[in-house]
Design an enzyme around this catalytic site. Structure first.
Site, mmCIF file in Angstrom:
data_model
loop_
_atom_site.group_PDB
_atom_site.id
_atom_site.type_symbol
_atom_site.label_atom_id
_atom_site.label_comp_id
_atom_site.label_asym_id
_atom_site.label_seq_id
_atom_site.Cartn_x
_atom_site.Cartn_y
_atom_site.Cartn_z
ATOM 1 N N GLY A 166 0.811 -1.314 0.093
ATOM 2 C CA GLY A 166 0.189 -0.132 0.115
ATOM 3 C C GLY A 166 0.807 1.278 0.065
ATOM 4 O O GLY A 166 0.023 2.523 0.396
ATOM 5 N N GLU A 191 -4.326 -3.695 5.434
ATOM 6 C CA GLU A 191 -5.149 -3.555 4.584
ATOM 7 C C GLU A 191 -4.996 -3.271 3.162
ATOM 8 O O GLU A 191 -6.066 -3.625 2.554
ATOM 9 C CB GLU A 191 -5.953 -2.183 5.148
ATOM 10 C CG GLU A 191 -5.453 -0.791 4.573
ATOM 11 C CD GLU A 191 -3.742 -0.441 4.963
ATOM 12 O OE1 GLU A 191 -3.186 0.265 4.147
ATOM 13 O OE2 GLU A 191 -3.452 -1.022 5.912
ATOM 14 N N ASP A 192 -3.722 -2.921 2.831
ATOM 15 C CA ASP A 192 -3.659 -2.834 1.564
ATOM 16 C C ASP A 192 -3.628 -4.231 0.664
ATOM 17 O O ASP A 192 -4.107 -4.142 -0.263
ATOM 18 C CB ASP A 192 -2.069 -2.312 1.383
ATOM 19 C CG ASP A 192 -1.178 -3.085 2.125
ATOM 20 O OD1 ASP A 192 -1.613 -3.847 2.871
ATOM 21 O OD2 ASP A 192 0.029 -2.495 2.069
ATOM 22 N N ASN A 193 -3.161 -5.304 1.455
ATOM 23 C CA ASN A 193 -3.083 -6.618 0.835
ATOM 24 C C ASN A 193 -4.527 -7.019 0.646
ATOM 25 O O ASN A 193 -4.999 -7.778 -0.355
ATOM 26 C CB ASN A 193 -2.407 -7.623 1.888
ATOM 27 C CG ASN A 193 -2.176 -8.892 1.106
ATOM 28 O OD1 ASN A 193 -1.901 -9.163 0.129
ATOM 29 N ND2 ASN A 193 -2.873 -9.777 2.023
#
Length: 348
Positions: A166, A191-193
């Protein structure tokens, strides 16, 4: 006809070379409208002064500073930038960390890929560390510019699954809303993954430009380097378990030991010679890769070689420590992972 874009920059504290990294958003050579939203939790945060200086230098830019915090989960980054996400005027979002700088043509090249393919939902850029000032920062630079960068590009080139970091991501807000919106990912530390996986399973393709998300190496202590590596591995263990268990077999020294043992057992080769040749070839390929990505050599050859060797030697011990635990520390808070990849705040 280039679509309008909202750039979201979540802020927390004063990063290294922060003015330069944030200013790169104002310097984008993009034909369409750009909105820049800076998100910070506290009005007394040191980053506020940097943003205020930039807003005065670029009065013609459509840029705002948003102050406040939402509480939709345990992820501090999501809680911080949710206000910017909800107030974004445009559907196309570029979420870029505060310590990342990009070239002026990055946004235009990225949007070109989105316009060429209507099912392209995410454009991301590989992280690249630079300007190390301490040996610990050199260790982090050696990791990000060789092992991590190489594997990140390889996984995305194969394209059989989502692999998203991210630091610098461009996607459609409407697409993210269709899989629950940003608030739905506040329960994850990575959260990015998880956003990447959700969009991937919803049918949105991922791709990359040749641009780098350049970040200054800001690690001052050896313990901080070890803590960051352990946190990353431990987070991946609960999000992409199979790939994380396979990681040691992508490290040079373990593969050199296994190759030496196999050739000695099968053909009677000198194990020390095989080990030295294998490691030397691996280092040479890493240096070739560094040259191709950075278009130049490391700032200091002796220090880079030393940090590369130390990084390779530390990789397996840090991986073992990470696999053995289930909690991490991030931005002064302690978190414990659940088996489904979510996390809880851990009482100290």
């Amino acid at each position: 006809d280039y679509p309008p874009v909202t750039i979201i920059r979540p802020l927390k504290g004063a990063d290294m070379h922060m003015r330069r990294t944030l200013e790169s958003s104002f310097l984008q050579d993009y034909p369409g409208p750009i909105e820049i939203l800076f998100a910070v939790e506290d009005a007394d945060d040191p980053a506020v002064e940097v943003v205020a200086d930039l807003l005065s230098c670029y009065p013609q830019a459509c840029a705002r500073l948003l102050v406040g915090r939402d509480n939709v989960g345990i992820n501090p980054k999501v809680n911080n930038m949710l206000k910017a996400y909800e107030r974004a005027r445009h559907d196309l979002l570029w979420v870029c960390d505060s310590n990342v700088s990009t070239d002026p043509g990055t946004l235009r090249r990225s949007v070109d890929l989105l316009l060429d393919n209507k099912r392209m939902g995410v454009i991301h850029h590989v992280a690249f560390s630079e300007c190390p000032a301490t040996f610990s920062a050199m260790l982090d630079t050696a990791f990000l510019t060789t092992n991590h960068c190489r594997m990140y590009l390889a996984i995305n080139a194969v394209g059989i699954a989502s692999c998203l970091m991210g630091k610098s991501n461009i996607y459609y807000k409407s697409a993210l809303d269709s899989v629950g919106g940003l608030a739905a990912f506040g329960k994850y530390l990575a959260e990015d993954n998880m956003i990447g996986q959700a969009l991937w399973h919803a049918g949105w393709q991922h791709t990359m430009t040749g641009d780098l998300a350049r970040q200054p190496a800001d690690i001052g202590r050896f313990a901080d380097y070890c803590s960051r590596r352990i946190r990353w591995v431990r987070t991946r263990k609960y999000n992409v378990t199979l790939a994380t268990l396979y990681e040691p077999l992508t490290e040079s020294l373990l593969l050199a030991v296994l190759t030496s043992w196999a050739l000695r057992h099968l053909y009677g080769c000198n194990a020390y010679a095989v080990f030295g040749a294998f490691t030397g070839c691996w280092f040479a390929l890493d240096m070739l890769f560094y040259y191709r990505i950075n278009h130049g050599s490391p700032p200091s050859w002796p220090w880079f070689v030393l940090s590369w060797l130390c990084r390779e030697a530390l990789a397996l011990p840090l991986w073992i420590i990470a696999i053995a635990g289930n909690s991490v520390e991030w931005r002064g808070q302690h978190f414990r992972f659940r088996l489904n990849g979510t996390a809880d705040v851990k009482a100290c």
